[in-house]
Design a protein around this motif. Structure first.
Motif, PDB file in Angstrom:
ATOM      1  N   ILE A 123       0.808  -1.280  -0.035  1.00 41.96           N
ATOM      2  CA  ILE A 123       0.019   0.057   0.050  1.00 41.96           C
ATOM      3  C   ILE A 123       0.905   1.315   0.078  1.00 41.96           C
ATOM      4  CG2 ILE A 123      -1.703   1.137   1.148  1.00 41.96           C
ATOM      5  CD1 ILE A 123      -2.499  -1.581   2.687  1.00 41.96           C
ATOM      6  N   ASP A 124       0.745   2.081  -0.958  1.00 42.66           N
ATOM      7  CA  ASP A 124       1.543   3.374  -0.988  1.00 42.66           C
ATOM      8  C   ASP A 124       1.254   4.099   0.187  1.00 42.66           C
ATOM      9  OD1 ASP A 124       2.401   3.046  -3.625  1.00 42.66           O
ATOM     10  OD2 ASP A 124       0.609   3.426  -4.599  1.00 42.66           O
ATOM     11  N   VAL A 125       2.450   4.620   0.749  1.00 40.91           N
ATOM     12  CA  VAL A 125       2.257   5.525   1.900  1.00 40.91           C
ATOM     13  C   VAL A 125       3.507   6.856   1.656  1.00 40.91           C
ATOM     14  CG1 VAL A 125       4.016   4.124   3.322  1.00 40.91           C
ATOM     15  CG2 VAL A 125       2.071   5.791   4.301  1.00 40.91           C
ATOM     16  N   THR A 126       3.147   7.799   2.105  1.00 38.54           N
ATOM     17  CA  THR A 126       4.211   9.059   2.002  1.00 38.54           C
ATOM     18  C   THR A 126       4.712   9.076   3.501  1.00 38.54           C
ATOM     19  OG1 THR A 126       3.136  10.070   0.284  1.00 38.54           O
ATOM     20  CG2 THR A 126       4.498  11.351   1.645  1.00 38.54           C
ATOM     21  N   VAL A 127       6.100   9.311   3.540  1.00 36.40           N
ATOM     22  CA  VAL A 127       6.299   9.630   4.929  1.00 36.40           C
ATOM     23  C   VAL A 127       7.091  11.023   5.203  1.00 36.40           C
ATOM     24  CG1 VAL A 127       6.707   7.284   5.519  1.00 36.40           C
ATOM     25  CG2 VAL A 127       8.532   8.315   4.697  1.00 36.40           C
ATOM     26  N   ALA A 128       7.096  11.758   6.369  1.00 33.51           N
ATOM     27  CA  ALA A 128       7.569  12.858   6.229  1.00 33.51           C
ATOM     28  C   ALA A 128       8.102  13.326   7.762  1.00 33.51           C
ATOM     29  CB  ALA A 128       6.793  13.886   5.786  1.00 33.51           C
ATOM     30  N   SER A 129       8.804  14.051   7.947  1.00 36.26           N
ATOM     31  CA  SER A 129       9.185  14.614   9.424  1.00 36.26           C
ATOM     32  C   SER A 129       9.851  15.972   9.213  1.00 36.26           C
ATOM     33  CB  SER A 129      10.349  13.674   9.927  1.00 36.26           C
ATOM     34  OG  SER A 129      11.561  13.957   9.548  1.00 36.26           O
ATOM     35  N   ARG A 130      10.324  16.475  10.321  1.00 31.90           N
ATOM     36  CA  ARG A 130      10.841  17.904  10.465  1.00 31.90           C
ATOM     37  C   ARG A 130      12.018  17.930   9.416  1.00 31.90           C
ATOM     38  NH1 ARG A 130      11.684  18.891  16.646  1.00 31.90           N
ATOM     39  NH2 ARG A 130      12.382  16.604  16.462  1.00 31.90           N
ATOM     40  N   ARG A 131      12.832  16.664   9.276  1.00 27.99           N
ATOM     41  CA  ARG A 131      14.027  16.517   8.602  1.00 27.99           C
ATOM     42  C   ARG A 131      13.451  16.664   6.983  1.00 27.99           C
ATOM     43  NH1 ARG A 131      16.961  11.357   9.930  1.00 27.99           N
ATOM     44  NH2 ARG A 131      14.856  10.515  10.364  1.00 27.99           N
ATOM     45  N   PRO A 132      14.595  17.065   6.090  1.00 30.81           N
ATOM     46  CA  PRO A 132      14.201  17.200   4.662  1.00 30.81           C
ATOM     47  C   PRO A 132      13.937  15.412   4.214  1.00 30.81           C
ATOM     48  CG  PRO A 132      16.553  17.637   5.102  1.00 30.81           C
ATOM     49  CD  PRO A 132      15.802  17.602   6.348  1.00 30.81           C
ATOM     50  N   PRO A 133      13.228  15.412   2.967  1.00 37.47           N
ATOM     51  CA  PRO A 133      12.810  14.087   2.528  1.00 37.47           C
ATOM     52  C   PRO A 133      14.132  13.329   2.096  1.00 37.47           C
ATOM     53  CG  PRO A 133      12.040  15.825   0.947  1.00 37.47           C
ATOM     54  CD  PRO A 133      12.431  16.462   2.284  1.00 37.47           C
ATOM     55  N   GLU A 134      15.471  13.973   1.832  1.00 37.99           N
ATOM     56  CA  GLU A 134      16.337  13.588   1.616  1.00 37.99           C
ATOM     57  C   GLU A 134      17.118  12.532   2.677  1.00 37.99           C
ATOM     58  OE1 GLU A 134      17.068  17.287   0.948  1.00 37.99           O
ATOM     59  OE2 GLU A 134      15.000  16.617   0.295  1.00 37.99           O
ATOM     60  N   ALA A 135      16.812  13.136   3.705  1.00 41.57           N
ATOM     61  CA  ALA A 135      17.422  12.622   4.992  1.00 41.57           C
ATOM     62  C   ALA A 135      16.518  11.210   5.309  1.00 41.57           C
ATOM     63  CB  ALA A 135      17.306  13.482   6.079  1.00 41.57           C
ATOM     64  N   LEU A 136      15.332  11.314   4.956  1.00 44.03           N
ATOM     65  CA  LEU A 136      14.563  10.105   5.267  1.00 44.03           C
ATOM     66  C   LEU A 136      14.619   9.068   4.100  1.00 44.03           C
ATOM     67  CD1 LEU A 136      11.106  11.722   6.260  1.00 44.03           C
ATOM     68  CD2 LEU A 136      13.283  11.548   7.525  1.00 44.03           C
ATOM     69  N   GLU A 137      15.123   9.283   2.858  1.00 42.12           N
ATOM     70  CA  GLU A 137      14.990   8.369   1.672  1.00 42.12           C
ATOM     71  C   GLU A 137      15.643   7.131   1.816  1.00 42.12           C
ATOM     72  OE1 GLU A 137      16.289  10.525  -1.692  1.00 42.12           O
ATOM     73  OE2 GLU A 137      14.245  11.882  -1.840  1.00 42.12           O
ATOM     74  N   PRO A 138      16.905   7.202   2.334  1.00 40.60           N
ATOM     75  CA  PRO A 138      17.614   5.820   2.457  1.00 40.60           C
ATOM     76  C   PRO A 138      16.739   4.908   3.331  1.00 40.60           C
ATOM     77  CG  PRO A 138      19.081   7.613   2.974  1.00 40.60           C
ATOM     78  CD  PRO A 138      17.696   7.992   2.970  1.00 40.60           C
ATOM     79  N   GLN A 139      16.223   5.289   4.443  1.00 39.65           N
ATOM     80  CA  GLN A 139      15.480   4.295   5.376  1.00 39.65           C
ATOM     81  C   GLN A 139      13.968   3.946   4.666  1.00 39.65           C
ATOM     82  OE1 GLN A 139      16.613   2.961   8.246  1.00 39.65           O
ATOM     83  NE2 GLN A 139      14.794   1.771   8.021  1.00 39.65           N
ATOM     84  N   ALA A 140      13.474   4.912   3.927  1.00 42.09           N
ATOM     85  CA  ALA A 140      12.277   4.662   3.277  1.00 42.09           C
ATOM     86  C   ALA A 140      12.501   3.613   2.221  1.00 42.09           C
ATOM     87  CB  ALA A 140      11.731   5.954   2.763  1.00 42.09           C
ATOM     88  N   ARG A 141      13.576   3.767   1.548  1.00 41.12           N
ATOM     89  CA  ARG A 141      13.742   2.939   0.355  1.00 41.12           C
ATOM     90  C   ARG A 141      13.998   1.716   0.765  1.00 41.12           C
ATOM     91  NH1 ARG A 141      18.520   4.957  -1.511  1.00 41.12           N
ATOM     92  NH2 ARG A 141      17.223   6.896  -2.057  1.00 41.12           N
ATOM     93  N   ALA A 142      14.695   1.433   1.949  1.00 41.90           N
ATOM     94  CA  ALA A 142      15.122   0.159   2.657  1.00 41.90           C
ATOM     95  C   ALA A 142      13.755  -0.673   3.175  1.00 41.90           C
ATOM     96  CB  ALA A 142      16.201   0.268   3.958  1.00 41.90           C
ATOM     97  N   ILE A 143      12.857   0.284   3.530  1.00 40.78           N
ATOM     98  CA  ILE A 143      11.560  -0.438   3.900  1.00 40.78           C
ATOM     99  C   ILE A 143      10.790  -1.164   2.600  1.00 40.78           C
ATOM    100  CG2 ILE A 143       9.302  -0.179   5.075  1.00 40.78           C
ATOM    101  CD1 ILE A 143      10.654   1.879   6.937  1.00 40.78           C
ATOM    102  N   GLY A 144      10.944  -0.342   1.640  1.00 38.04           N
ATOM    103  CA  GLY A 144       9.945  -0.790   0.601  1.00 38.04           C
ATOM    104  C   GLY A 144       9.802   0.170  -0.492  1.00 38.04           C
ATOM    105  N   PRO A 145       9.606  -0.150  -1.832  1.00 41.09           N
ATOM    106  CA  PRO A 145       9.238   0.809  -2.796  1.00 41.09           C
ATOM    107  C   PRO A 145       8.152   1.674  -2.584  1.00 41.09           C
ATOM    108  CG  PRO A 145       9.041  -1.484  -3.462  1.00 41.09           C
ATOM    109  CD  PRO A 145       9.479  -1.615  -2.368  1.00 41.09           C
ATOM    110  N   MET A 146       7.174   0.919  -1.705  1.00 43.13           N
ATOM    111  CA  MET A 146       5.485   1.803  -1.692  1.00 43.13           C
ATOM    112  C   MET A 146       5.829   2.886  -0.559  1.00 43.13           C
ATOM    113  SD  MET A 146       4.322  -0.674  -3.553  1.00 43.13           S
ATOM    114  CE  MET A 146       2.562   0.137  -3.755  1.00 43.13           C
ATOM    115  N   VAL A 147       6.924   2.963  -0.104  1.00 41.25           N
ATOM    116  CA  VAL A 147       7.301   4.026   1.031  1.00 41.25           C
ATOM    117  C   VAL A 147       8.134   5.148   0.473  1.00 41.25           C
ATOM    118  CG1 VAL A 147       7.982   4.562   3.341  1.00 41.25           C
ATOM    119  CG2 VAL A 147       7.275   2.069   2.927  1.00 41.25           C
ATOM    120  N   VAL A 148       7.483   6.167   0.464  1.00 43.02           N
ATOM    121  CA  VAL A 148       7.972   7.411  -0.480  1.00 43.02           C
ATOM    122  C   VAL A 148       8.367   8.384   0.502  1.00 43.02           C
ATOM    123  CG1 VAL A 148       7.915   9.148  -2.378  1.00 43.02           C
ATOM    124  CG2 VAL A 148       7.006   6.549  -2.447  1.00 43.02           C
ATOM    125  N   ALA A 149       9.293   9.167   0.779  1.00 46.36           N
ATOM    126  CA  ALA A 149       9.841  10.335   1.394  1.00 46.36           C
ATOM    127  C   ALA A 149       9.471  11.481   0.717  1.00 46.36           C
ATOM    128  CB  ALA A 149      11.060  10.329   1.961  1.00 46.36           C
TER     129      ALA A 149
END
Length: 199
Positions: free
Chosen positions: A24-50
């Motif tokens: 299931i597609d899901v967007t993730v965000a935090s106070r940090r810029p999306p580039e900082a979240l991308e490696p962890q998001a990618r490691a979880i799976g392609p449906m998780v997009v920072a």
């Protein structure tokens, strides 16, 4: 229906795993810029997009995975939350005195003007929440409470889609009180890891 998780700490990542397991597609965000979240998001799976917080908040349903005290900062990001469903996965502990005797979710709801808020996914620890909820011949239970029945039903449908067994506890001042910490004591249902057998 589009989904976003705001907050990408242990709870946010655990919930992202739940979405990834079911593709299931899901967007993730935090106070940090999306580039900082991308490696962890990618490691979880392609449906998780920072994405940026602004982009993430375009979703229909937003899961709050931030520390309790940060919910007001998230709330300031939009002038109105009309049409949005907020899933409050936060826990207030120890309970701040400023809650005016309200369950923490009723207090959170006041900050998100126009939104329909449902308490959910907050009673399981992150390590448990991250694992497959289909266990022991049944499904791991998630407790839900909310003042809008339609919104609660939509969150229950999402919980089922993610593999959980939703149990509705009633309104925020009823069921919400069961998963609300009091002073230095957790609510009666916090950390209850229950299973519902297949019928």
């Amino acid at each position: 229906m589009s989904y976003a998780i705001v907050g990408f700490g242990r709870i946010g990542q655990a919930l992202a795993h739940a979405f990834a397991r079911k593709n299931i597609d899901v967007t993730v965000a935090s106070r940090r810029p999306p580039e900082a979240l991308e490696p962890q998001a990618r490691a979880i799976g392609p449906m998780v997009v920072a994405k940026s917080l602004r982009e993430a908040l375009k979703a229909d349903t937003i899961i709050l995975g931030v520390p309790f005290g940060e919910h007001r900062e998230v709330a300031k990001a939009l002038p109105s939350w009309e049409g949005k469903t907020i899933i409050d996965a936060t826990n207030a502990f120890p309970v701040p005195e400023e809650l005016d005797g309200l369950p923490s979710s009723a207090f959170v709801a006041k900050a998100f003007t126009g939104a329909k808020l449902v308490k959910g996914f907050n009673h399981l620890g992150a390590a448990t929440l991250a694992t497959d909820p289909v266990v022991a011949g049944g499904h791991r239970v998630v407790f839900l409470s909310g003042d809008d029945e339609d919104a609660t039903a939509r969150v229950a449908a999402l919980a089922k889609q993610l593999g959980f067994a939703p149990v509705k506890l009633g309104k925020l001042d009823e069921g919400g009180a069961l998963v609300h910490a009091r002073g230095r004591i957790w609510g009666p249902l916090i950390f209850q890891d229950l299973f519902k057998k297949e019928p």
